[in-house]
Design a protein around this motif. Structure first.
Motif, PDB file in Angstrom:
ATOM      1  N   ASP A  58       0.847  -1.194   0.000  1.00 51.03           N
ATOM      2  CA  ASP A  58       0.000   0.000   0.000  1.00 51.03           C
ATOM      3  C   ASP A  58       0.882   1.244   0.000  1.00 51.03           C
ATOM      4  O   ASP A  58       1.893   1.307   0.702  1.00 51.03           O
ATOM      5  CB  ASP A  58      -0.892  -0.008   1.247  1.00 51.03           C
ATOM      6  CG  ASP A  58      -1.815   1.190   1.290  1.00 51.03           C
ATOM      7  OD1 ASP A  58      -2.644   1.333   0.382  1.00 51.03           O
ATOM      8  OD2 ASP A  58      -1.687   1.984   2.247  1.00 51.03           O
ATOM      9  N   GLN A  95      -9.614   2.633   1.671  1.00 50.54           N
ATOM     10  CA  GLN A  95     -10.768   1.800   2.005  1.00 50.54           C
ATOM     11  C   GLN A  95     -10.320   0.627   2.867  1.00 50.54           C
ATOM     12  O   GLN A  95      -9.220   0.095   2.704  1.00 50.54           O
ATOM     13  CB  GLN A  95     -11.439   1.270   0.741  1.00 50.54           C
ATOM     14  CG  GLN A  95     -11.978   2.339  -0.194  1.00 50.54           C
ATOM     15  CD  GLN A  95     -12.620   1.722  -1.434  1.00 50.54           C
ATOM     16  OE1 GLN A  95     -13.195   0.643  -1.381  1.00 50.54           O
ATOM     17  NE2 GLN A  95     -12.518   2.425  -2.552  1.00 50.54           N
ATOM     18  N   ARG A  98      -8.497  -2.778   1.533  1.00 56.54           N
ATOM     19  CA  ARG A  98      -7.974  -2.514   0.188  1.00 56.54           C
ATOM     20  C   ARG A  98      -6.645  -1.778   0.310  1.00 56.54           C
ATOM     21  O   ARG A  98      -6.324  -1.209   1.364  1.00 56.54           O
ATOM     22  CB  ARG A  98      -8.943  -1.631  -0.631  1.00 56.54           C
ATOM     23  CG  ARG A  98     -10.371  -2.096  -0.653  1.00 56.54           C
ATOM     24  CD  ARG A  98     -10.568  -3.274  -1.574  1.00 56.54           C
ATOM     25  NE  ARG A  98     -10.539  -2.880  -2.981  1.00 56.54           N
ATOM     26  CZ  ARG A  98     -10.694  -3.741  -3.983  1.00 56.54           C
ATOM     27  NH1 ARG A  98     -10.862  -5.043  -3.725  1.00 56.54           N
ATOM     28  NH2 ARG A  98     -10.671  -3.329  -5.236  1.00 56.54           N
ATOM     29  N   LYS A  99      -5.860  -1.826  -0.719  1.00 60.76           N
ATOM     30  CA  LYS A  99      -4.634  -1.027  -0.770  1.00 60.76           C
ATOM     31  C   LYS A  99      -4.686  -0.123  -1.983  1.00 60.76           C
ATOM     32  O   LYS A  99      -5.376  -0.412  -2.976  1.00 60.76           O
ATOM     33  CB  LYS A  99      -3.384  -1.919  -0.834  1.00 60.76           C
ATOM     34  CG  LYS A  99      -3.213  -2.700  -2.138  1.00 60.76           C
ATOM     35  CD  LYS A  99      -1.938  -3.538  -2.124  1.00 60.76           C
ATOM     36  CE  LYS A  99      -1.800  -4.373  -3.398  1.00 60.76           C
ATOM     37  NZ  LYS A  99      -0.588  -5.236  -3.391  1.00 60.76           N
ATOM     38  N   ARG A 100      -3.960   0.971  -1.892  1.00 63.75           N
ATOM     39  CA  ARG A 100      -3.875   1.899  -3.013  1.00 63.75           C
ATOM     40  C   ARG A 100      -2.474   1.836  -3.627  1.00 63.75           C
ATOM     41  O   ARG A 100      -1.474   1.882  -2.899  1.00 63.75           O
ATOM     42  CB  ARG A 100      -4.175   3.335  -2.564  1.00 63.75           C
ATOM     43  CG  ARG A 100      -5.614   3.572  -2.143  1.00 63.75           C
ATOM     44  CD  ARG A 100      -5.828   5.006  -1.698  1.00 63.75           C
ATOM     45  NE  ARG A 100      -4.974   5.336  -0.549  1.00 63.75           N
ATOM     46  CZ  ARG A 100      -4.734   6.573  -0.122  1.00 63.75           C
ATOM     47  NH1 ARG A 100      -5.249   7.613  -0.762  1.00 63.75           N
ATOM     48  NH2 ARG A 100      -3.965   6.768   0.927  1.00 63.75           N
ATOM     49  N   SER A 129      -7.311   0.984  -6.481  1.00 62.18           N
ATOM     50  CA  SER A 129      -7.699   0.474  -5.173  1.00 62.18           C
ATOM     51  C   SER A 129      -7.987  -1.009  -5.363  1.00 62.18           C
ATOM     52  O   SER A 129      -8.965  -1.391  -6.015  1.00 62.18           O
ATOM     53  CB  SER A 129      -8.938   1.212  -4.654  1.00 62.18           C
ATOM     54  OG  SER A 129      -9.333   0.703  -3.390  1.00 62.18           O
ATOM     55  N   VAL A 130      -7.103  -1.850  -4.819  1.00 62.16           N
ATOM     56  CA  VAL A 130      -7.145  -3.281  -5.122  1.00 62.16           C
ATOM     57  C   VAL A 130      -7.000  -4.100  -3.844  1.00 62.16           C
ATOM     58  O   VAL A 130      -6.723  -3.572  -2.765  1.00 62.16           O
ATOM     59  CB  VAL A 130      -6.024  -3.661  -6.118  1.00 62.16           C
ATOM     60  CG1 VAL A 130      -6.264  -3.025  -7.483  1.00 62.16           C
ATOM     61  CG2 VAL A 130      -4.658  -3.259  -5.577  1.00 62.16           C
ATOM     62  N   ALA A 131      -7.157  -5.416  -3.993  1.00 64.64           N
ATOM     63  CA  ALA A 131      -6.996  -6.329  -2.859  1.00 64.64           C
ATOM     64  C   ALA A 131      -5.558  -6.303  -2.352  1.00 64.64           C
ATOM     65  O   ALA A 131      -4.621  -6.036  -3.126  1.00 64.64           O
ATOM     66  CB  ALA A 131      -7.378  -7.747  -3.277  1.00 64.64           C
ATOM     67  N   PRO A 132      -5.352  -6.571  -1.075  1.00 64.81           N
ATOM     68  CA  PRO A 132      -4.003  -6.450  -0.490  1.00 64.81           C
ATOM     69  C   PRO A 132      -2.948  -7.309  -1.172  1.00 64.81           C
ATOM     70  O   PRO A 132      -1.774  -6.931  -1.197  1.00 64.81           O
ATOM     71  CB  PRO A 132      -4.212  -6.889   0.963  1.00 64.81           C
ATOM     72  CG  PRO A 132      -5.642  -6.600   1.248  1.00 64.81           C
ATOM     73  CD  PRO A 132      -6.369  -6.860  -0.035  1.00 64.81           C
TER      74      PRO A 132
END
Length: 230
Positions: A58, A95, A98-100, A129-132
């Motif tokens: 992130d 969020q 989520r990670k950016r 903005s996606v899954a970790p």
């Protein structure tokens, strides 16, 4: 003495043929290189791991640059924009779960594209903005589809660019300068005349061959003098 001269010719002729047949050095390859923001200074670090296995944390900035660069190394051409996560993702709130990841896409210059390719799109940025556990390839698929890969998994196109080709070799004189800046005139691809035979500089093979020939000729002169003055 005549036998020595004939022997010298027998050695020099193959050497000259080898020098003349030496292939021209390739400048590099036309491909997308992969970078990671290297800190708070906006700089870039070349990524050895491929995007399919790289998992950006992130707050990371992934960078992509399409250019003519040496094959797989830190001398590849960097993205021209700075790696600024705070700027690129300023409008994308965090969020839960989520990670950016910020993404910089540099489609290169007309010189990078080559004379037969379409004009490259302008540089752009995006914030995913996606899954970790999302990889850099998955991040790229979110912000810049369609992607195109070859049968070996090499990334060939981002956002459909370029429409054809994949990591093709480029002859000497057509490489972009590997510093992320627009190339000076003397390094641009329209300076292909700087390749071997244009007079822009000595070819290493020719210099080496010439040195060997000069050494052999000097040996012939010494041998002749030695025979005349025993």
């Amino acid at each position: 003495m005549r036998r020595w001269a004939r022997g010298l010719v027998a050695v020099l002729v193959p050497l000259l043929l080898l020098v003349a047949a030496a292939p021209a050095e390739a400048a590099g390859y036309r491909y997308w290189s992969f970078w990671r923001g290297s800190g708070t200074d906006g700089g870039w670090a070349y990524q050895q791991a491929g995007p399919a296995i790289a998992v950006p944390p992130d707050g990371t900035v992934d960078g992509w640059r399409f250019a003519v660069s040496p094959d797989g190394g830190r001398q590849a051409t960097k993205p021209r924009a700075e790696a600024r996560f705070d700027v690129i993702c300023a409008a994308t709130p965090p969020q839960e779960g989520r990670k950016r990841v910020a993404v910089v896409l540099d489609f290169g210059t007309a010189e990078d594209a080559g004379s037969s390719a379409a004009a490259p799109p302008g540089q752009r940025t995006a914030c995913a903005s996606v899954a970790p556990r999302a990889t850099s390839a998955e991040v790229l698929a979110v912000v810049a589809p369609p992607l195109r890969y070859d049968s070996n998994g090499l990334l060939c196109a981002i956002a459909g660019y370029p429409q054809a080709g994949c990591g093709e070799q480029v002859e000497a004189g057509a490489a972009a300068q590997p510093n992320g800046s627009p190339e000076p005139a003397e390094h641009r691809s329209n300076a292909a005349g700087k390749a071997a035979g244009s007079g822009a500089g000595p070819d290493v093979g020719l210099v080496t061959g010439g040195a060997l020939i000069a050494a052999l000729a000097a040996g012939a002169v010494w041998q002749t003098r030695r025979r005349r003055n025993p």
